[in-house]
Design an enzyme around this catalytic site. Sequence first.
Site, short mmCIF file in Angstrom:
data_model
loop_
_atom_site.label_atom_id
_atom_site.label_comp_id
_atom_site.label_asym_id
_atom_site.label_seq_id
_atom_site.Cartn_x
_atom_site.Cartn_y
_atom_site.Cartn_z
N HIS A 58 -49.73 74.43 34.29
CA HIS A 58 -49.21 73.06 34.33
C HIS A 58 -50.29 72.08 33.94
CE1 HIS A 58 -47.54 69.48 36.80
NE2 HIS A 58 -47.17 69.42 35.55
N ASN A 93 -47.12 67.39 42.16
CA ASN A 93 -45.89 66.62 42.05
C ASN A 93 -45.04 66.70 43.32
OD1 ASN A 93 -46.53 65.62 39.59
ND2 ASN A 93 -45.28 67.05 38.40
N SER A 109 -43.32 71.60 34.99
CA SER A 109 -43.98 70.86 36.06
C SER A 109 -43.26 71.00 37.39
CB SER A 109 -44.17 69.39 35.69
OG SER A 109 -43.05 68.89 35.03
#
Length: 717
Positions: free
Chosen positions: A448, A498, A427
Amino acid sequence: MANENVSPAVTTQLHGHVLVITVNNPPVNALSAAVRQGLFAAIEQADAEPDAKAVLIVSEGKTFIAGADIREFGKPPVLPSLPEVCNRIEACNKPVVAALQGAALGGGLEVALGAHYRLALPAVKVGLPEVDLGLMPGAGGTQRAPRLMGVKAAAEFMLSGKPIGAQAALQAGLIDRIVDTANAAASDGNRPALDAGLAYANELLGTQATGAPVRRVRDIAIPDPEAALVDLTALAADTAKKSSGLFSPLKIIEAVRASVELPFDDGMALERRLFLTCIDSPQRAGLIHAFFAEREVSKVPEARAAAPRAVDSLAIIGGGTMGAGIAVAALDAGLPVVMVERDADSIARGVANVTKVYDGLVAKGRMTEAQKAATLARFKSSTDYADLANTDLVIEAVFEDLAVKKAVFQQLDKVCKPGAVLATNTSYLDIDAIAASTSRPQDVIGLHFFSPANIMKLLEIVVPAQVSADVVVTAFELAKRMKKVPVRAGVCDGFIGNRILATYKQAADYMMEDGASPYQIDAAVRGFGYPMGPCQVTDLAGGDIGWATRKRRAATRDPKARYVEIADRICERGWFGQKTGRGFYLYPQGARTGQPDPEVLAIVDAERAKKGITPRSFTPEEIMRRYMAAMVNEGAKVLADGIALRPLDIDVTFLYGYGFPRFRGGPMKHADTVGLANILADIRAFAQEDPLFWQPAPLLEKLVAEGKDFASLNQRG
Ligand code: 3H9
């Protein structure tokens, strides 16, 4: 009579005594201006043509009509409007049959409801999905469907937006008959809807000495109006509770109420007024943006350059939560799956993680034991990499550590066949470095998935520098098979999602230390339309995960950057969220909804005191301005770095991976709605307090200087 073009998208042709009107507007026969004009003119022609005793409306292609042309919304209207077209069809003084195949959705179904008779092929789907676009049926659907289906059923049909099949449509009274395609197809090759429609029209003509009667839905009385009004009142109360800030659901109920209370034409007029308020709502713009964006994300440069590799088998390395979730997603897509773990205990846990998911489905009655057995028959486990020798695509989902991942890829490099796709589910780690640890970086890509991987729709397809185009296309193809929404991302710490998340969570942490409680922040974020706030999400995912990342990054953190320790203080007490019974919230006796925790507030107070901060108050609006400014600013940096191809890729990432409210279209669309100049002004104001964190993205400054928005960077293919 020859085929006649009444508009570029509509033709008419007399078949005996039946005037066949054919809509041909690929790809989905949307009701753009040319179709509306054509349908209107064709009905005029039908009324005027003495040889025409009946009319049949059919369409070319797979779809009857997918609805209004949603690309036209927000542009200046072109006459005739769709309600005028539907009314004109209904007013025709010869019987009009609509023959439905494929999908008859929204305005497509409304055209059919304007007709006097409706037949459908067995595989048809009919629906009024306008609500999903922030709209309501606006061409008579709210007035005609209740007359056919009953008021409550019709309102529920429109509020759900979900299409129904032919049988259900027949039972609901929306269609008059389903045609046996076996017979229809046998009679004439590839036009079963035309054949069946002609047969129906001729049958209608044949049984009536004076010609078949026209049957207009507008003339049907609403069944049991008093009970209907009671039902609608209850439905409105329920919808107000459940529709979480959505604008159009209550407008749907208001329009349906008019079908009970007002004469038909007055009901139509009210429907039109309400429809136009929906068209003007920013929610409509957000939801239609989301509709197109989720289709555009697959249009990536590699798709034009290469064809996918064949994937008939898949392997997962690692049987933890992520590996098991990916295995389930692949099994559900019909693929044979091998799971590899390093030892007998680990693989036993991995297999148990997969089996548990299917046991749950059986327990809930969503799968039979036989289906479970058939699915698990495609699932093998192993502790030997040699079993991967013939696998087409391998997804590594082991511990998030670069050295561990590189070791796995070196093993894969040794055993996998040439041309196998080697994917990592990291990630945030550097996929270029992982690829470089093999002798075949052209085959290495990032996939991912988001947890739980068998449920969450988002799949970031992370494209390292050396990967070949056909591997990228293979990943997009796999996403489609797994029913995921793929977004192309570049390599950086955190990729698209993220990386941006880390930034706006920081903004939330700063507000927490400056005076907003975790509960106020969560409430503001929910008020904006998210299902949960960031502290609730931390408690759900486990506070220890973020804590581990923070500890790992501590050494490389900019010493000048502001760092908030509240979450660390909470984790130090072993409060990791739901799984430990407390985190930011208290979860007594395993409760899933948290309660505010006075001890957490005391920790927050102590941290503020330690830094000499006098808390100030934040309104929900102020909280959201900072939250969104941080998100958008980092989004602009992600774009400028080429990590996301277009603003719409960021939007889709947040819609499908982070619970961003769909009616706002995504963070970049939201920024356009608010105005980029306003967002930039906020960032500059916040920079007075913390110039290091609030550095305006140069791309944002450039767009504002040029008077442009993010939409200008969304090329449409
Ligand atoms: C309405 O009807 C309002 C009325 O009540 C009142 C009006 C006054 N318009 O999905 P696909 C494009 S609101 C324009 O990939 P599939 C789509 O973008 C409307 N374009 O195919 C794509 O373009 P591209 C209510 C549309 O086979 C291409 O067609 N109706 C429209 O997977 C293929 O689409 C709906 O909400 C449209 N209406 O699925 C139905 N629809 O090739 C919306 C599609 O450039 N449509 N496009 O990427 C669907 O649900 C699906 O498209 C459908 C086909 C099930 C029909």
